[in-house]
Design an enzyme around this catalytic site. Structure first.
Site, PDB file in Angstrom:
ATOM      1  N   ASP A  51      -2.425   9.005  -0.530  1.00  0.00           N
ATOM      2  CA  ASP A  51      -1.452   9.421  -1.592  1.00  0.00           C
ATOM      3  C   ASP A  51      -1.188  10.927  -1.586  1.00  0.00           C
ATOM      4  O   ASP A  51      -0.361  11.472  -2.319  1.00  0.00           O
ATOM      5  CB  ASP A  51      -2.291   9.072  -3.153  1.00  0.00           C
ATOM      6  CG  ASP A  51      -1.402   7.825  -3.486  1.00  0.00           C
ATOM      7  OD1 ASP A  51      -0.310   7.319  -3.172  1.00  0.00           O
ATOM      8  OD2 ASP A  51      -1.893   7.197  -4.592  1.00  0.00           O
ATOM      9  N   GLN A  96      -4.783   3.047  -8.016  1.00  0.00           N
ATOM     10  CA  GLN A  96      -3.653   2.973  -8.623  1.00  0.00           C
ATOM     11  C   GLN A  96      -3.752   3.568 -10.182  1.00  0.00           C
ATOM     12  O   GLN A  96      -4.494   3.347 -10.710  1.00  0.00           O
ATOM     13  CB  GLN A  96      -3.353   1.468  -8.751  1.00  0.00           C
ATOM     14  CG  GLN A  96      -1.628   1.158  -9.363  1.00  0.00           C
ATOM     15  CD  GLN A  96      -0.599   1.581  -8.506  1.00  0.00           C
ATOM     16  OE1 GLN A  96      -0.647   1.347  -7.360  1.00  0.00           O
ATOM     17  NE2 GLN A  96       0.327   2.345  -8.999  1.00  0.00           N
ATOM     18  N   LYS A 149       3.057  -3.087  -2.215  1.00  0.00           N
ATOM     19  CA  LYS A 149       2.251  -2.287  -1.222  1.00  0.00           C
ATOM     20  C   LYS A 149       1.541  -3.267  -0.123  1.00  0.00           C
ATOM     21  O   LYS A 149       1.439  -3.003   1.052  1.00  0.00           O
ATOM     22  CB  LYS A 149       1.391  -1.355  -1.963  1.00  0.00           C
ATOM     23  CG  LYS A 149       1.988  -0.156  -2.622  1.00  0.00           C
ATOM     24  CD  LYS A 149       0.827   0.685  -3.238  1.00  0.00           C
ATOM     25  CE  LYS A 149       1.571   1.859  -3.966  1.00  0.00           C
ATOM     26  NZ  LYS A 149       1.097   2.328  -5.197  1.00  0.00           N
TER      27      LYS A 149
END
Ligand code: NAP
Length: 283
Positions: A119, A96, A52
């Site tokens: 997200d 995460q 990422k």
């Protein structure tokens, strides 16, 4: 049969994004900033986070990875998120997963400002998606919708079957296909006669996490097959949920693993961060 080339489309999208990012900086002085919070040493998470970061930097973003030990408390993580929410220079925040057991995932996801929730996991964003007014959306199903669009596959009026009902893939995928006017069935581990249900699909999306589970008996002639699965074969190779070689003669379109859905996920995450940044107005 045509392969849906997610790697190529992701590259194209990331290139377009790099150009738009340069313009945003030149015209409005805004540089998209994505902050990734990583708690603990999960090896898979380390790899995802590095990928990422690389993609974000290539697109011209500022990328910050904040690493904390496995022992971090929930209170400290919530305090950090409160700070990041207030920081006008931060546009996207991603925690995460998985988190260590002392930290409650739902509390953490709900602590992120919904506009910075790139997200798309905050219940506010889930609700916005399901009420037909999406703000930030989960990247994996968004990437699949972009792939379908790129190849001129219009779900309207089609029968779509999604196998898997997770919050990050299956459920938002079902809603996005519904919003695109498909007739959607969601199947899961308790579904009876799964192969028969799957064979009804014009568009079959598989997100279950079992290597090569889906063979030709699950697939209708001419179907579009999307394979979200990322599994390790006994030899350590990355394989999908679909047995690509076994279904390829039967389908009209199919995504490979690797090179299908995976690369699109990161491209869409960057798009969401860009979107969040371009909506901000510096004081
Ligand atoms: P998950 O949370 O484990 O959910 C798996 C789903 O599959 C569940 O709904 C489960 O049903 C269903 N399932 C499991 N075994 C089944 C079976 N034998 N028959 C029918 N349904 C079955 O997984 P996830 O997070 O959605 O991920 C799914 C896969 O996609 C994994 O391989 C993951 O690594 C991959 N993935 C890839 C990307 C990407 O960017 N390419 C992103 C996210 C995930 P129940 O609900 O009944 O348990």
């Amino acid at each position: 049969m045509q392969v849906l080339d997610g790697k190529a489309l992701a590259l194209k999208k990331r290139k377009g994004l790099a150009e738009k990012t340069a313009q945003l900086l030149a015209k409005q002085g805004i540089k998209p900033c994505l902050v990734v919070v990583l708690v603990g040493e999960n090896p898979a998470s380390q790899v995802y986070v590095r990928n990422k970061e690389k993609a974000a930097v290539e697109a011209g973003f500022e990328s910050r990875i904040l690493r904390y030990p496995e022992t971090m408390t929930e209170t400290d993580l919530l305090a950090l998120l409160a700070e990041l929410n207030q920081d006008l220079e931060v546009h996207g925040i991603l925690v995460q997963l998985p988190l260590p057991p002392q930290i409650r995932e739902d509390f953490v996801l709900e602590a992120i400002d919904p506009s910075k929730d790139v997200d798309g996991f905050h219940p506010f964003n889930v609700g916005r998606l399901w009420t037909g007014d999406p703000l930030r959306v989960p990247s994996t199903p968004a990437g699949i919708m972009a792939l379908l669009e790129e190849y001129g596959i219009n779900p309207a009026g089609k029968k779509a079957v999604v196998i898997g009902r997770s919050n990050i893939v299956g459920k938002p995928m079902a809603e996005m296909l519904l919003a695109a006017d498909a007739t959607v069935t969601v199947a899961h581990s308790k579904t009876e006669n799964l192969a028969q249900v799957a064979r009804e699909a014009d568009i079959l999306v598989v997100a279950i996490g079992r290597g090569h589970f889906i063979g030709p008996d699950f697939v209708k002639d001419g179907a579009v097959v999307i394979d979200v699965g990322m599994n390790r074969s006994p030899e350590g190779k990355l394989i999908g949920d679909v047995d690509f070689e076994a279904v390829k003669e039967k389908v009209s379109f199919v995504t490979p693993v690797p090179g299908g859905v995976g690369p699109m996920t990161i491209a869409m995450l960057l798009e969401q961060t860009f979107q969040a940044a371009s909506e901000t107005h510096p004081e």
